[in-house]
Design a protein around this motif. Sequence first.
Motif, short mmCIF file in Angstrom:
data_model
loop_
_atom_site.label_atom_id
_atom_site.label_comp_id
_atom_site.label_asym_id
_atom_site.label_seq_id
_atom_site.Cartn_x
_atom_site.Cartn_y
_atom_site.Cartn_z
N PRO A 1 -38.27 110.57 84.00
CA PRO A 1 -38.23 111.50 83.18
C PRO A 1 -39.71 112.29 83.26
O PRO A 1 -39.70 113.47 82.95
CB PRO A 1 -37.89 111.06 81.87
N ASP A 2 -40.79 111.85 83.65
CA ASP A 2 -42.05 112.59 83.76
C ASP A 2 -42.34 112.91 84.93
O ASP A 2 -43.60 113.30 85.19
CB ASP A 2 -43.18 111.48 82.94
N LEU A 3 -41.48 112.69 86.01
CA LEU A 3 -42.06 113.31 87.24
C LEU A 3 -42.23 114.86 87.27
O LEU A 3 -41.34 115.52 86.94
CB LEU A 3 -40.93 113.01 88.25
N ASN B 1 -30.78 112.09 89.37
CA ASN B 1 -30.59 112.76 87.90
C ASN B 1 -31.24 111.78 86.77
O ASN B 1 -30.70 112.14 85.46
CB ASN B 1 -29.01 112.77 87.89
N ARG B 2 -32.47 111.14 86.95
CA ARG B 2 -33.09 110.95 85.79
C ARG B 2 -34.20 111.49 85.48
O ARG B 2 -34.99 111.30 84.66
CB ARG B 2 -33.50 109.19 85.96
N THR B 3 -34.29 112.77 86.43
CA THR B 3 -35.62 113.74 86.08
C THR B 3 -34.99 115.03 85.68
O THR B 3 -33.90 115.61 85.91
CB THR B 3 -36.30 113.73 87.40
N PRO B 4 -35.76 115.65 84.90
CA PRO B 4 -35.24 117.02 84.35
C PRO B 4 -34.88 118.01 85.45
O PRO B 4 -35.55 117.83 86.63
CB PRO B 4 -36.57 117.46 83.38
N PRO B 5 -34.05 118.93 85.25
CA PRO B 5 -33.85 119.87 86.17
C PRO B 5 -34.80 120.66 87.04
O PRO B 5 -34.70 120.82 88.26
CB PRO B 5 -32.63 121.05 85.43
N LYS B 6 -36.08 120.83 86.32
CA LYS B 6 -37.10 121.65 86.82
C LYS B 6 -37.55 120.83 87.95
O LYS B 6 -37.82 121.27 89.06
CB LYS B 6 -38.05 121.86 85.67
N THR B 7 -37.62 119.54 88.06
CA THR B 7 -38.18 118.71 89.13
C THR B 7 -36.84 118.66 90.06
O THR B 7 -37.34 118.52 91.25
CB THR B 7 -38.65 117.35 88.50
N GLN C 1 -27.95 122.73 93.27
CA GLN C 1 -28.46 121.62 94.14
C GLN C 1 -27.24 120.63 94.48
O GLN C 1 -27.54 120.40 95.73
CB GLN C 1 -29.47 121.00 93.22
N LEU C 2 -26.31 120.52 94.03
CA LEU C 2 -25.27 119.95 94.30
C LEU C 2 -24.72 120.57 95.53
O LEU C 2 -24.41 119.73 96.52
CB LEU C 2 -24.03 119.77 93.17
N GLY D 1 -29.93 108.45 79.54
CA GLY D 1 -30.98 109.01 80.54
C GLY D 1 -30.79 109.75 81.86
O GLY D 1 -31.87 109.82 82.48
N THR D 2 -29.57 110.14 81.76
CA THR D 2 -29.21 110.97 83.07
C THR D 2 -29.03 112.27 82.70
O THR D 2 -28.96 112.86 81.62
CB THR D 2 -28.09 110.42 83.68
N TYR D 3 -29.34 113.43 83.86
CA TYR D 3 -29.18 114.69 83.52
C TYR D 3 -28.25 115.14 84.47
O TYR D 3 -28.10 114.68 85.63
CB TYR D 3 -30.63 115.45 83.78
N GLN D 4 -27.39 116.28 84.01
CA GLN D 4 -26.40 116.64 85.05
C GLN D 4 -27.25 117.62 86.15
O GLN D 4 -27.92 118.27 85.79
CB GLN D 4 -25.53 117.79 84.23
#
Length: 331
Positions: free
Chosen positions: A79-81, A117-123, A170-171, A162-165
């Motif tokens: 999440p902090d990447l 998918n454990r990091t926010p969409p921006k990353t 990107q998919l 803790g997952t993001y779509q």
Amino acid sequence: MADTPNISLDQVADHASAVLKSVQSVIVGKEEPLKLVLAGILAGGHILLEDLPGLGKTLTARCFAQSLGLDFRRLQFTPDLLPADVTGSLLYNQKSGEFVYRKGPVHTNLLLADEINRTPPKTQSALLEAMQERQVSVEGETHLLPEPFTVLATSNPVEFEGTYQLPEAQLDRFLLRVSFGYPTPDEEWEVLQRRISRRVEAVDLAPVIDAPTLVGMQRALEHVTVEDSVGRYMVAITTATRGHAQVQVGASPRGSLALLLASRALAVLAGRDFVTPDDVKGVAGAALAHRITLKPELWMRRIDPASVVADICLGVEAPQTAQAPTYSAQQ
């Protein structure tokens, strides 16, 4: 990188078979998913391995990197990447008084984007340019990535905490999405037996080929024959996803292109220099399921997009081919 050798399709098939055999010496009972992963790499695409934790996704990526003789980096998405942690950043050099570009982990031949998918969409989106253009831009400067370049990303089901779509854009950049599933009891016991036999946790595979050879194999796939009727079959399947009763948004023309690229690779893995409708159907689920959006009311029923693609393939008539004149839709 050394000069790229000229490789025949027969040599591609031999090399690919040896690589697959090497990987299967570690990964038990997953022949078809492993073929799809190798087909995606040969086609020059990126692969998303989506499944539950502990089913060998990370090990698969490492085994392919070792067998293919590729430079390999693993990037754990958290999440902090930050985007700069992926692409690299400018650092100030006090000696020269200038900013110097520090390459990020994306500068490699095979990047394992673990739990993407454990990091926010921006990353997550920081990979988009690298995956599509084979380059990264930092502070207005463009930096080319090495050849070959493949992203093998792992993803946990979105129901996990803790997952993001993943963004649809990107998919769509992933050529194939592959799932392994649970092993059978016999396969799971074989995993334990192999662990007992080798007496160490880590697995090291000797390189079967190297990076220049892989590039030569990728270029050789351009000589695989695709008849017009088979090409139109690919288009018909992709088009059918846009009018299916259970689909809200169908696959774009990039879906047809994915069918073309992946089916050519699958044909060579089968020892042929031409594509058959069976090759197309063999990659259809992995190439199209992540490119369609089902209607919202189907989410609660847990309808699998792959099953929708399989239903579409059954409904689209397969053509006969000049190379295989006895082929029929029932085969």
